[in-house]
Design an enzyme around this catalytic site. Structure first.
Site, mmCIF file in Angstrom:
data_model
loop_
_atom_site.group_PDB
_atom_site.id
_atom_site.type_symbol
_atom_site.label_atom_id
_atom_site.label_comp_id
_atom_site.label_asym_id
_atom_site.label_seq_id
_atom_site.Cartn_x
_atom_site.Cartn_y
_atom_site.Cartn_z
ATOM 1 N N CYS A 138 0.880 -1.286 -0.027
ATOM 2 C CA CYS A 138 -0.128 0.068 -0.097
ATOM 3 C C CYS A 138 0.783 1.424 0.193
ATOM 4 O O CYS A 138 1.045 1.843 -1.072
ATOM 5 C CB CYS A 138 -0.849 0.040 1.310
ATOM 6 S SG CYS A 138 -1.809 1.226 1.418
ATOM 7 N N HIS A 173 -1.760 7.393 4.515
ATOM 8 C CA HIS A 173 -0.710 6.335 5.040
ATOM 9 C C HIS A 173 0.779 6.739 4.615
ATOM 10 O O HIS A 173 1.550 5.870 4.284
ATOM 11 C CB HIS A 173 -1.214 5.159 4.232
ATOM 12 C CG HIS A 173 -0.565 3.905 4.760
ATOM 13 N ND1 HIS A 173 -0.890 2.700 4.383
ATOM 14 C CD2 HIS A 173 0.011 3.817 5.974
ATOM 15 C CE1 HIS A 173 -0.447 1.676 5.042
ATOM 16 N NE2 HIS A 173 0.131 2.254 6.389
#
Length: 322
Positions: free
Chosen positions: A81, A168
Site C-alpha cells: 500500500c 498512509h
C-alpha cells in the site's frame, strides 16, 4: 496509545470565488484522482465481468473508462500500500527515497507476536522483541518532505488542493498532507467503515487470518481534519465511511467550482475489515456466500461514490473541464 475520538463535527472546506475570473475554456482543467484500496482487477465489470461471481457490475467506473482511457498492461510501482501511494503522489519509485515497506502499527506487531506464541508458525511475518521496540509510531513513518508531490506542483500553478480519505504517508511534521502540497486534508484516522456493533453495518471476518484479526483488533471509527499542520483532533465520521468521504468530496467540488482544483479522493474501501452498509448488503440478496456478499456490497458503495462525484461535476458545469 490511541487518542480519544470526539463526536462528529462539520467540515469547513475552503471556498473559491463566487464568480469565476476566467471562462472554463480559459482555465486549466480540474483534476479528481480517485483511488480504491485492495480492489481486485477483476472486480471491475469492464475487465472481467464484475464482483460477486460476475453479478455485481460497476457501471460508473466502467463509464469513466468508456469515456476516457484504460491501461490494460499497467503495473503498480510497489506490491504493497504505502509505497505505491508514495509513487502515485511523486511519480517516482519509492525505493529511490527509502520508502520501500508499508508502515506497521507497533501494537499490530505485538499482536502478531502473541498469536505466534499461541500457535507457533501460524503468522506470515514475525517481529522479534528488539524490532518491536524499535518500531516508530506509524504516523511518524512516511513520505520524506524532500520529495515533490503532484499536489505541490499543482498548488504552484494556482490550484486549490484537497485530500480526503486514506493517506498512509505519515501524519506528523513535514509528512502531513498539508505539508505535502494539500491546502486541506480530511484524513482517515481509523480502519472501521462503521462501528462494529452499529445497526446499519454488516461485518464479515476471515476466520484464521492473522492480518484480519489484527485489523479488527486495532480498528477505530475516526478521521482527522487538517486545515493546518497543527490541527490534530480526531472525531467520528458521519455514516458509512465511503459515503461520508463522497459527501465531503461533493462539498469540495461545489465550493471550488469557480477555480481550478485538485481533489485526491482516497477511499478506504474496499480494504478490510470487511464492512458493508446494510442497504448495500440487502441489495445483493442473490449472493449466498456471506463474506462474498459483504465484499461485493463494498464495491457497490465505491461505484456509487464514483457516480455521485461525476454527477456533481456535471451539476456544477465542470464535466467537460475535469
Amino acid at each position: 496509545m490511541f487518542r480519544p475520538i470526539a463526536e462528529n463535527r462539520a467540515i469547513e472546506w475552503s471556498r473559491g470565488p463566487a464568480v469565476a475570473n476566467l471562462s472554463l475554456s480559459e482555465r486549466p482543467p480540474n483534476i479528481v484522482l480517485i483511488v480504491t484500496d485492495d480492489m481486485g482487477f477483476n472486480d471491475i465489470s469492464l475487465y472481467n465481468g464484475g464482483a460477486g461471481d460476475g453479478t455485481v457490475q460497476t457501471p460508473s467506473i466502467d463509464a469513466l473508462a468508456e469515456q476516457g482511457v484504460t491501461f490494460t498492461n499497467g503495473y503498480a510501482a510497489n506490491a504493497v500500500c504505502a509505497p505505491s501511494r508514495a509513487s502515485i503522489m511523486t511519480g517516482r519509485y519509492s525505493t529511490r527515497f527509502g520508502f520501500e515497506f508499508t508502515p506497521f502499527y507497533k501494537i499490530g506487531a505485538t499482536i502478531f507476536q502473541w498469536m505466534d506464541e499461541l500457535d507457533p508458525g501460524s503468522i506470515p511475518m514475525i517481529f522479534d522483541a528488539e524490532n518491536i521496540d524499535n518500531i516508530k509510531p506509524i504516523r511518524q513513518l512516511g513520505l520524506p518532505a524532500s520529495e515533490i508531490t503532484i499536489a505541490e506542483l499543482l498548488k504552484q500553478q494556482g490550484y486549490y488542493t484537497a485530500h480526503i480519505g486514506k493517506w498512509h504517508l505519515g501524519s506528523v511534521d513535514e509528512m502531513a498532507p498539508v505539508k505535502q502540497g494539500f491546502d486541506q486534508s480530511l484524513e482517515l484516522a481509523g480502519g472501521l467503515c462503521l462501528p462494529e456493533n452499529h445497526p446499519e453495518v454488516v461485518n464479515a471476518k476471515v476466520s484464521g487470518d492473522p492480518i484480519d484479526k489484527m485489523v479488527w483488533a486495532t480498528g477505530r471509527y475516526a478521521v482527522r481534519f487538517k486545515p493546518s499542520a497543527s490541527s490534530d483532533e480526531e472525531f467520528q465520521p458521519k455514516g458509512y465511511v465511503t459515503d461520508y468521504y463522497t459527501d465531503e468530496a461533493i462539498k469540495v467540488i461545489e465550493n471550488n467550482r469557480h477555480r481550478p482544483f485538485f481533489l485526491y479522493l482516497a477511499h478506504w474501501g474496499i480494504h478490510n475489515p470487511l464492512q458493508a452498509s446494510r442497504e448495500d448488503y440487502d441489495a445483493l440478496s442473490h449472493i449466498k456466500d456471506h463474506r462474498l456478499r459483504v465484499y461485493s456490497a463494498m464495491i457497490r458503495a465505491v461505484d456509487r461514490s464514483v457516480a455521485r462525484v461525476t454527477q456533481s461535476l456535471a451539476d456544477n458545469g465542470l464535466a467537460e473541464n475535469t
